[in-house]
Design a protein around this motif. Structure first.
Motif, PDB file in Angstrom:
ATOM      1  N   ASP A 480      54.621 -25.730  18.671  1.00  0.00           N
ATOM      2  CA  ASP A 480      55.026 -26.325  17.399  1.00  0.00           C
ATOM      3  C   ASP A 480      53.858 -27.182  16.955  1.00  0.00           C
ATOM      4  O   ASP A 480      53.531 -28.169  17.616  1.00  0.00           O
ATOM      5  CB  ASP A 480      56.252 -27.240  17.600  1.00  0.00           C
ATOM      6  N   VAL A 481      53.233 -26.811  15.848  1.00  0.00           N
ATOM      7  CA  VAL A 481      52.082 -27.580  15.365  1.00  0.00           C
ATOM      8  C   VAL A 481      52.552 -29.001  15.056  1.00  0.00           C
ATOM      9  O   VAL A 481      53.614 -29.192  14.463  1.00  0.00           O
ATOM     10  CB  VAL A 481      51.498 -26.928  14.093  1.00  0.00           C
ATOM     11  N   ARG A 482      51.776 -29.979  15.489  1.00  0.00           N
ATOM     12  CA  ARG A 482      52.210 -31.368  15.311  1.00  0.00           C
ATOM     13  C   ARG A 482      52.144 -31.786  13.845  1.00  0.00           C
ATOM     14  O   ARG A 482      51.499 -31.119  13.034  1.00  0.00           O
ATOM     15  CB  ARG A 482      51.376 -32.300  16.185  1.00  0.00           C
ATOM     16  N   GLU A 483      52.804 -32.884  13.543  1.00  0.00           N
ATOM     17  CA  GLU A 483      52.730 -33.396  12.176  1.00  0.00           C
ATOM     18  C   GLU A 483      51.361 -33.991  11.931  1.00  0.00           C
ATOM     19  O   GLU A 483      50.742 -34.525  12.841  1.00  0.00           O
ATOM     20  CB  GLU A 483      53.795 -34.468  11.979  1.00  0.00           C
ATOM     21  N   ARG A 484      50.911 -33.926  10.686  1.00  0.00           N
ATOM     22  CA  ARG A 484      49.626 -34.532  10.379  1.00  0.00           C
ATOM     23  C   ARG A 484      49.739 -36.042  10.415  1.00  0.00           C
ATOM     24  O   ARG A 484      50.776 -36.598  10.077  1.00  0.00           O
ATOM     25  CB  ARG A 484      49.211 -34.134   8.957  1.00  0.00           C
ATOM     26  N   SER A 485      48.669 -36.697  10.841  1.00  0.00           N
ATOM     27  CA  SER A 485      48.691 -38.160  10.843  1.00  0.00           C
ATOM     28  C   SER A 485      48.424 -38.687   9.446  1.00  0.00           C
ATOM     29  O   SER A 485      48.926 -39.723   9.058  1.00  0.00           O
ATOM     30  CB  SER A 485      47.616 -38.716  11.769  1.00  0.00           C
TER      31      SER A 485
END
Ligand SMILES: Nc1ncnc2c1ncn2[C@@H]1O[C@H](COP(=O)(O)OP(=O)(O)O)[C@@H](O)[C@H]1O
Ligand SMILES: [Mg+2]
Length: 508
Positions: A480-485
Motif C-alpha cells: 500500500d503506497v504510503r500517504e504523501r507527507s
C-alpha cells in the motif's frame, strides 16, 4: 515469540516442493489468517518461507447431498444441530506457495544467513508460524537502515523499506491505468529521495513533468531548496551543440545528400566565425545564401527546411539552461511541459535533453542521475508508425545507461504502446491497477514473474495498491503506497469548488 497458526498436513498431492497445505488453528489469539500472509515452517533444510495463496473451508458434514437435504427439510433445524454438531466439523485450510529457504549463521538462529531455493517439501505434522518482521525484511530484500519508505507491505503492515541502490541500480517502470496512482507514487519516491540524509548519497533527479503536477514541490518549505523548475517555454537548444545528423532527426525531410551539403556549410561557418560556439540557424541560412557554389535546388531545399525548424522557436546560439551546470546531487530538476501542446516540439526537447544528459554522464561531467519520464509512451512508443524523435535515445539509455549510473524511470498508462525494447530493460516493475486485457497480456509477455494469478490481482487493485517486483525486491510483493507527507494545494480542490472559483473570477 513466533505465533503458531497451524499444522502442515497431507492434502491432495501436497506437500510437494513448491506448495504445502496446513490446517489453520482455531483462532484464539486474534491472529487473522489471510491470503497474502507470509508464513514459515521448519523443514530439513532450514526455515521454509511461503505465502498463503488460498484458504478453503471444509466441512465433511456438508459433502453429502442427502444430509444437506435432510438438514434443510427438517422444520426445526435446531434439533438436528443438537444431534449433529455440524459446526464442529468445519475446519479451514490454507494452501501455501513456497518462496524460499532461509538459513541461519548461528545455532541460536539470530543472525540470518542466505536465502536459497527450496529442494525438499515441508513435513506433515510440523507447525506453521507467522514470519517475524526482521526475517521477512531480510527475506524480501528490504534495507532497514537506508531504505526508502514507500508504504506498507500488504496484509502484514510492516514498512516497505525498499533499497535505493537496488531500485535505482537498474531501470524501472511504473504502470497502471490513468488515475491508478502513478504520479502520486512518484511524489512519494521524490519525497523519500530528497529527504534522505546527506550522508547516504543520493543521485540527481530529472523529471519530465507533462502536466505540471509536480510544481507544488517548489512551495514546500522543507524541499524548495532542492527543487529547480525549468519551464520549457524558455528552453533553447544550442545549435553549435547539435551534430549535423540532428538536423535530419528534427526535420526528417532533409535528404542524405542535403545533410552532406549542410555539413560543409556548417564547417565553413565555424571557420569564418572563428568562434566555434556562437551561431544559430539564421547564421547557417545566411551562409548557404551567400555561398556562390553548390547546387541551387539543394540550397533552396535546405533553406526551406531550416527556416521551418527556426519557426519552432526552439533553437538559439546557446543552450538554455546550461545542462552541464544544472544538475547536482540530491536535487530535482523539473522540466515543466504543461504549456506545450505540440508533440513534435516536446519530443525534440526530450530528445535533446536525453542526448545531452547521456553524453555528459558518460564523460562524468554531471552526477549520477535518475531520469523520470511521465507519459513515456508519447516519447518512446512501440509502433513503427508512431514515429517518435526521442525513441532511439530513450532506448539507448535503457540499454546502456546502467553502466554509467544513469537510471531511467518510465511511467505509462498504456504499457502495450510503450517500446518493448525500453520496457524489457526496466528490471523493476511497479504495477498499480491495470484493467485493459491487452496491456495485461503485454505485461505478462514482457515479464515472467507476472503469472495469470498476479494478472487477475493487478486488475482488481485499488488506488494506491501496488505490486513491486524485479530487482528491487527478492520476491514480488504487494504494498500500500504510503500517504504523501507534503500535499499540493490545487489537488485538494473539488470540481464544484473549482467551478465556483472560476465563475467568481469571470465576474470580477
Ligand atoms: N497512495 C495513495 N494514497 C492516497 N491517494 C492516492 C494514492 N495514490 C493515488 N491517490 C489518489 O488518486 C488520484 C490519482 O492518482 P494519480 O497519481 O494522479 O494517478 P495517475 O498518475 O496514475 O494517473 C490522486 O489524485 C490521488 O488523490
Ligand atoms: Mg499521472
Amino acid at each position: 515469540m513466533a505465533i503458531k497458526v497451524g499444522t502442515v498436513f497431507n492434502y491432495l498431492q501436497l506437500p510437494n516442493v513448491s506448495k504445502f497445505a496446513f490446517v489453520i488453528n482455531k483462532r484464539q489469539d486474534g491472529t487473522f489468517i489471510q491470503k497474502g500472509l507470509f508464513v514459515y515452517t521448519k523443514s530439513n533444510e532450514g526455515f521454509l518461507i511461503g505465502i498463503i495463496e488460498e484458504i478453503a473451508l471444509l466441512n465433511e458434514y456438508f459433502t453429502d447431498a442427502l444430509t444437506i437435504k435432510a438438514f434443510n427439510n427438517n422444520n426445526n433445524p435446531n434439533i438436528l444441530k443438537g444431534l449433529f454438531p455440524s459446526e464442529d466439523f468445519e475446519f479451514a485450510i490454507a494452501i501455501v506457495k513456497c518462496l524460499g529457504l532461509i538459513t541461519f549463521k548461528d545455532k541460536e538462529m539470530k543472525e540470518i544467513g542466505r536465502v536459497q531455493r527450496m529442494s525438499y517439501p515441508a513435513s506433515p505434522g510440523k507447525g506453521v508460524y507467522i514470519v517475524e518482521e526482521e526475517i521477512l525484511n531480510k527475506f524480501l530484500g528490504f534495507d532497514i537502515k537506508f531504505g526508502l519508505n514507500l508504504g506498507q507491505v500488504k496484509v502484514i503492515n510492516s514498512k516497505a523499506l525498499v533499497s535505493m541502490n537496488r531500485l535505482l541500480n537498474k531501470h524501472f517502470a511504473i504502470l497502471s491505468i490513468s488515475g491508478g496512482g502513478k504520479s502520486y507514487f512518484i511524489s512519494v519516491l521524490i519525497e523519500e529521495l530528497l529527504t534522505r540524509s546527506e550522508d547516504f548519497g543520493t543521485p540527481s533527479i530529472i523529471l519530465f513533468d507533462v502536466h505540471g503536477e509536480y510544481l507544488y514541490l517548489k512551495n514546500i518549505p522543507e524541499l524548495k531548496n532542492k527543487v529547480k523548475i525549468q519551464d520549457i517555454s524558455y528552453f533553447q537548444i544550442g545549435i553549435p551543440k547539435l551534430s549535423v545528423y540532428s538536423f535530419k532527426k528534427y526535420q526528417e525531410q532533409i535528404s542524405t545528400v542535403q545533410v552532406r551539403e549542410l555539413s560543409k556549410y556548417i564547417k565553413k561557418l565555424k571557420k569564418e566565425k572563428n568562434n566555434k560556439n556562437q551561431y544559430n540557424i539564421t547564421d547557417i541560412i545566411k551562409q548557404i545564401e551567400n555561398e556562390p557554389d553548390g547546387n541551387k535546388s539543394t540550397k533552396q531545399a535546405l533553406i526551406g527546411w531550416l527556416s521551418e525548424l527556426e519557426r519552432l522557436t526552439l533553437f538559439g546560439s546557446q543552450e538554455n539552461p546550461s545542462l552541464n551546470k544544472l544538475l547536482s546531487n540530491h536535487t530535482i530538476t523539473i522540466f515543466n511541459f504543461q504549456k506545450e501542446i505540440s508533440i513534435r516540439k516536446k519530443q525534440i526537447i526530450v530528445d535533446y535533453i536525453c542526448n545531452r544528459l547521456f553524453n555528459l554522464r558518460r564523460a562524468n561531467e554531471i552526477p549520477p542521475f535518475l531520469l523520470i519520464v511521465e507519459e513515456a509512451h508519447q516519447f518512446c512508443p512501440e509502433a513503427a508508425h508512431a514515429k517518435a524523435i526521442s525513441k532511439p535515445i530513450i532506448e539507448m539509455i535503457a540499454r546502456e545507461g546502467r553502466k554509467f549510473m544513469a537510471c531511467l524511470c518510465l511511467i505509462s498508462q498504456r504499457p502495450k504502446k510503450l517500446s518493448t525494447t525500453a520496457l524489457s530493460q526496466c528490471n523493476s516493475k511497479l504495477v498499480l491497477n491495470i484493467k485493459n486485457p491487452y496491456d495485461l497480456k503485454h505485461l505478462m509477455d514482457s515479464s515472467e514473474a507476472i503469472t495469470k494469478e498476479y494478472a487477475s490481482i493487478i486488475s482488481s487493485l485499488g488506488v494506491g495498491e501496488m505490486l513491486l517486483m524485479g530487482n528491487a525486491v527478492n520476491y514480488p510483493v504487494f504494498i500500500d503506497v504510503r500517504e504523501r507527507s507534503y500535499k499540493s494545494k490545487t489537488e485538494e480542490i473539488s470540481l464544484s469548488q473549482f467551478c465556483l472559483n472560476w465563475q467568481k473570477k469571470e465576474l470580477i
